[in-house]
Design an enzyme around this catalytic site. Structure first.
Site, short mmCIF file in Angstrom:
data_model
loop_
_atom_site.label_atom_id
_atom_site.label_comp_id
_atom_site.label_asym_id
_atom_site.label_seq_id
_atom_site.Cartn_x
_atom_site.Cartn_y
_atom_site.Cartn_z
N GLY A 86 0.74 -1.27 -0.16
CA GLY A 86 -0.64 -0.24 -0.07
C GLY A 86 0.57 0.64 -0.21
N HIS A 89 6.62 2.19 -1.45
CA HIS A 89 7.90 0.92 -1.32
C HIS A 89 8.48 0.35 -2.37
CE1 HIS A 89 11.24 0.09 1.55
NE2 HIS A 89 11.18 -1.40 0.74
N1 INI Z 1 12.64 -6.55 -1.07
C1 INI Z 1 11.89 -7.62 -1.91
O1 INI Z 1 12.89 -8.48 -2.41
N2 INI Z 1 10.79 -7.54 -1.93
C2 INI Z 1 9.84 -7.00 -1.73
O2 INI Z 1 8.63 -6.93 -2.54
C3 INI Z 1 10.36 -5.70 -0.49
N3 INI Z 1 8.97 -4.13 -0.61
O3 INI Z 1 8.02 -5.45 -0.54
O4 INI Z 1 9.52 -4.04 0.89
C4 INI Z 1 11.31 -6.05 -0.48
N4 INI Z 1 11.78 -5.09 0.34
C5 INI Z 1 13.29 -4.92 1.46
C6 INI Z 1 14.53 -4.53 0.14
O5 INI Z 1 14.99 -5.12 -0.93
C7 INI Z 1 15.93 -3.82 1.14
O6 INI Z 1 16.26 -5.31 0.88
C8 INI Z 1 16.23 -3.24 2.29
O7 INI Z 1 15.53 -1.96 2.41
C9 INI Z 1 17.44 -3.36 2.92
O8 INI Z 1 17.69 -2.27 1.66
#
Ligand code: INI
Length: 158
Positions: A86, A89
């Site tokens: 939602g 991000h």
């Molecule tokens: N990382 C993903 O691989 N897929 C996702 O859907 C996701 N979401 O939705 O937050 C996600 N977040 C983590 C991101 O890749 C980093 O690992 C984190 O922000 C730390 O740097």
């Protein structure tokens, strides 16, 4: 007329797979698809395949850059799953991941296959990880194998 086309059978290719732990449940199926394709279509033995785990899709470009700079691989496959929530991000993670990966391919001259799912929901992700809409990991592995061959053929023409 000269036509350059790649083949996928390439038993000598060295391939690295960078894979995110976030959404591991889905990513494991992408990994299984990629490994199966590298072995059955590419003819690669297990020892030619290196797997590197990173926390999430956002971290994939840095790991892929290090793999490309090592010059030890003929192609790199990036695997992960980014599912829209939602908040904005999703856009940041998916956007940085895809543009980061394509920049690395362009700057390193090493094929980087994009096996990162970007979906609206978990159902769409499951469909693309070995159920009714195929397996994005297998598709990425096929693309990597073909690009190894295409790059080799282009270089030998020059
Ligand atoms: N990382 C993903 O691989 N897929 C996702 O859907 C996701 N979401 O939705 O937050 C996600 N977040 C983590 C991101 O890749 C980093 O690992 C984190 O922000 C730390 O740097």
């Amino acid at each position: 007329m000269n036509v350059i086309e790649g083949i996928v059978n390439n038993p000598d290719a060295r391939v690295a797979i960078a894979i995110a732990r976030f959404n591991t449940f889905i990513n494991n199926s992408l990994l299984e698809g990629a490994r199966d394709t590298l072995k059955r279509f590419g003819g690669l033995p297990e020892e030619k395949i290196t797997v590197v785990w990173v926390p999430g899709a956002y971290e994939l470009p840095l790991a892929v850059k290090a793999l490309a700079e090592s010059k030890r691989y003929d192609a790199i496959i990036a695997l992960g799953t980014v599912i829209r929530g939602g908040t904005p991000h999703f856009e940041y993670v998916a956007g940085e991941c895809s543009s980061g990966l394509s920049n690395i391919a362009m700057n390193s001259n090493i094929p980087v296959a994009f096996g990162v799912l970007t979906t609206e929901n978990i159902e769409q992700a499951i469909e693309r990880a070995g159920t009714k809409a195929g397996n994005k990991g297998s598709e990425a592995a096929l693309a990597a194998l073909e690009m190894v061959s295409v790059m080799k053929a282009i270089k030998s023409e020059i």
